[in-house]
Design a protein around this motif. Structure first.
Motif, PDB file in Angstrom:
ATOM      1  N   ASP A   1       0.845  -1.195   0.000  1.00 59.69           N
ATOM      2  CA  ASP A   1       0.000   0.000   0.000  1.00 59.69           C
ATOM      3  C   ASP A   1       0.883   1.248   0.000  1.00 59.69           C
ATOM      4  N   PRO A   2       0.306   2.461  -0.018  1.00 60.48           N
ATOM      5  CA  PRO A   2       1.130   3.675  -0.059  1.00 60.48           C
ATOM      6  C   PRO A   2       2.129   3.792   1.089  1.00 60.48           C
ATOM      7  N   SER A   3       1.799   3.250   2.263  1.00 59.66           N
ATOM      8  CA  SER A   3       2.740   3.315   3.381  1.00 59.66           C
ATOM      9  C   SER A   3       3.995   2.506   3.086  1.00 59.66           C
ATOM     10  N   LEU A   4       3.820   1.329   2.497  1.00 65.93           N
ATOM     11  CA  LEU A   4       4.979   0.521   2.136  1.00 65.93           C
ATOM     12  C   LEU A   4       5.760   1.170   1.009  1.00 65.93           C
ATOM     13  N   ALA A   5       5.067   1.775   0.054  1.00 70.58           N
ATOM     14  CA  ALA A   5       5.747   2.483  -1.025  1.00 70.58           C
ATOM     15  C   ALA A   5       6.615   3.606  -0.465  1.00 70.58           C
ATOM     16  N   HIS A   6       6.086   4.328   0.512  1.00 70.24           N
ATOM     17  CA  HIS A   6       6.857   5.396   1.159  1.00 70.24           C
ATOM     18  C   HIS A   6       8.087   4.818   1.853  1.00 70.24           C
ATOM     19  N   ALA A   7       7.932   3.656   2.506  1.00 70.80           N
ATOM     20  CA  ALA A   7       9.064   3.028   3.187  1.00 70.80           C
ATOM     21  C   ALA A   7      10.141   2.615   2.196  1.00 70.80           C
ATOM     22  N   VAL A   8       9.731   2.119   1.029  1.00 67.17           N
ATOM     23  CA  VAL A   8      10.695   1.733  -0.004  1.00 67.17           C
ATOM     24  C   VAL A   8      11.523   2.942  -0.429  1.00 67.17           C
ATOM     25  N   LEU A   9      10.858   4.051  -0.714  1.00 65.81           N
ATOM     26  CA  LEU A   9      11.572   5.253  -1.145  1.00 65.81           C
ATOM     27  C   LEU A   9      12.496   5.776  -0.043  1.00 65.81           C
ATOM     28  N   ALA A  10      11.993   5.799   1.193  1.00 67.75           N
ATOM     29  CA  ALA A  10      12.797   6.298   2.305  1.00 67.75           C
ATOM     30  C   ALA A  10      14.044   5.451   2.510  1.00 67.75           C
ATOM     31  N   LEU A  11      13.895   4.131   2.437  1.00 64.17           N
ATOM     32  CA  LEU A  11      15.032   3.240   2.651  1.00 64.17           C
ATOM     33  C   LEU A  11      16.090   3.422   1.580  1.00 64.17           C
ATOM     34  N   TYR A  12      15.687   3.358   0.318  1.00 58.15           N
ATOM     35  CA  TYR A  12      16.679   3.405  -0.751  1.00 58.15           C
ATOM     36  C   TYR A  12      17.312   4.781  -0.892  1.00 58.15           C
ATOM     37  N   ARG A  13      16.585   5.828  -0.594  1.00 60.18           N
ATOM     38  CA  ARG A  13      17.184   7.161  -0.673  1.00 60.18           C
ATOM     39  C   ARG A  13      18.144   7.397   0.487  1.00 60.18           C
ATOM     40  N   ALA A  14      17.856   6.812   1.618  1.00 62.93           N
ATOM     41  CA  ALA A  14      18.777   6.944   2.747  1.00 62.93           C
ATOM     42  C   ALA A  14      20.056   6.145   2.522  1.00 62.93           C
ATOM     43  N   ALA A  15      19.976   5.104   1.672  1.00 65.08           N
ATOM     44  CA  ALA A  15      21.128   4.221   1.457  1.00 65.08           C
ATOM     45  C   ALA A  15      21.858   4.495   0.148  1.00 65.08           C
ATOM     46  N   ALA A  16      21.577   5.625  -0.487  1.00 64.12           N
ATOM     47  CA  ALA A  16      22.231   5.943  -1.756  1.00 64.12           C
ATOM     48  C   ALA A  16      23.741   6.091  -1.555  1.00 64.12           C
ATOM     49  N   GLN A  17      24.481   5.722  -2.576  1.00 61.96           N
ATOM     50  CA  GLN A  17      25.933   5.897  -2.496  1.00 61.96           C
ATOM     51  C   GLN A  17      26.272   7.385  -2.413  1.00 61.96           C
ATOM     52  N   PRO A  18      27.332   7.742  -1.673  1.00 65.68           N
ATOM     53  CA  PRO A  18      28.398   6.857  -1.179  1.00 65.68           C
ATOM     54  C   PRO A  18      28.182   6.296   0.238  1.00 65.68           C
ATOM     55  N   LEU A  19      26.955   6.341   0.744  1.00 62.49           N
ATOM     56  CA  LEU A  19      26.722   5.899   2.120  1.00 62.49           C
ATOM     57  C   LEU A  19      27.152   4.450   2.337  1.00 62.49           C
ATOM     58  N   MET A  20      26.738   3.531   1.456  1.00 58.99           N
ATOM     59  CA  MET A  20      27.055   2.124   1.663  1.00 58.99           C
ATOM     60  C   MET A  20      28.565   1.885   1.651  1.00 58.99           C
ATOM     61  N   ALA A  21      29.260   2.592   0.785  1.00 56.67           N
ATOM     62  CA  ALA A  21      30.717   2.456   0.742  1.00 56.67           C
ATOM     63  C   ALA A  21      31.339   2.923   2.048  1.00 56.67           C
ATOM     64  N   ARG A  22      30.807   4.000   2.629  1.00 54.01           N
ATOM     65  CA  ARG A  22      31.328   4.485   3.909  1.00 54.01           C
ATOM     66  C   ARG A  22      31.026   3.493   5.027  1.00 54.01           C
ATOM     67  N   LEU A  23      29.823   2.927   5.021  1.00 52.22           N
ATOM     68  CA  LEU A  23      29.494   1.928   6.036  1.00 52.22           C
ATOM     69  C   LEU A  23      30.398   0.708   5.918  1.00 52.22           C
ATOM     70  N   GLY A  24      30.749   0.363   4.692  1.00 48.82           N
ATOM     71  CA  GLY A  24      31.600  -0.791   4.466  1.00 48.82           C
ATOM     72  C   GLY A  24      33.022  -0.636   4.943  1.00 48.82           C
TER      73      GLY A  24
END
Length: 240
Positions: free
Chosen positions: A83-106
């Motif tokens: 539903d729209p709430s899950l769609a919002h969660a998908v966008l929030a998660l992937y935008r928060a994890a955009a590079q270079p964040l994952m590389a820094r976490l690694g």
């Protein structure tokens, strides 16, 4: 959820005895998010893609998920609760994890080696890094690699017997397969929701023990409907 366990291993290994993840490759410094993730990370484009997905109706959503590798019984469960709430969660998660964040976490990946680990490497999973990236990240994290040849991102529900054997170091049994197939739809759908920080309370699912008015025991397995599940083949079936 599959990435979060690596994060916990890096920063709070005292909370774990061991760990299993198939997404360790996303912590590789050269990892590039897959095409759909990049769409979700793009303002405007992500909203448009998910709006079209929601507007297609439950059956169309299930078919699209199945076309991307999710077995139909799992796809139907996810589609029914998307539903729209899950769609919002998908966008929030992937935008928060955009590079270079994952590389820094690694950069802290070696800290995960304080606890035994298993890195699942499904050879046809092309969304969590190249095979080289996943092997290099697993080595840095001190994780043993279990190769699932010919399987993709939905390896858990596509071949539960092979997954059980890989996780047990080759000692999976038919009993493992029966339990795995019976629970695969529940687990795989649960992983999907957990990946986006959505609890089962959000999806409306209720543990059978709670329906009977008692607390669920720690080892209790929620059994999904078995009808239509080809148990002898160790799979949840293909798209209709």
């Amino acid at each position: 959820m599959r990435t979060s366990v690596v994060m916990v291993a890096m920063h709070r290994p005292d909370l774990l005895r061991s760990r299993v993840s198939d997404t360790v490759g996303v912590f590789h410094p050269d990892y590039v998010w897959h095409e759909l993730a990049r769409t979700w990370q793009t303002p405007g484009a992500g909203e448009q893609q998910l709006t079209a997905f929601l507007d297609g109706g439950r059956a169309d959503r299930a078919r699209r998920l199945c076309d991307r590798g999710m077995p139909m019984p799992v796809a139907e469960r996810v589609a029914a609760r998307f539903d729209p709430s899950l769609a919002h969660a998908v966008l929030a998660l992937y935008r928060a994890a955009a590079q270079p964040l994952m590389a820094r976490l690694g950069e802290h990946l070696e800290h995960a080696a304080q606890r035994p680990g298993l890195a699942v490497l499904a050879t046809k999973d092309h969304v969590v890094g190249t095979e080289t990236q996943r092997r290099e990240a697993a080595e840095r994290a001190g994780a043993r690699v279990a190769v699932l040849d010919g399987l993709g991102h939905q390896w858990l529900s596509r071949a539960p017997l092979r997954a059980a054997r890989g996780r047990r170091g080759g000692s999976g049994t038919r009993s493992d397969a029966r339990r795995g197939i019976a629970a695969a739809a529940d687990i795989a759908a649960g992983w999907y929701f957990a990946d986006y920080g959505v609890s089962t309370a959000h999806t409306g699912e209720i543990h059978p023990a709670k329906r009977r008015g008692r607390r669920p025991r720690g080892k209790e397995i929620r059994q999904p409907p078995r009808r239509g599940v080809p148990r002898d083949r160790g799979s949840l079936g293909d798209c209709a």
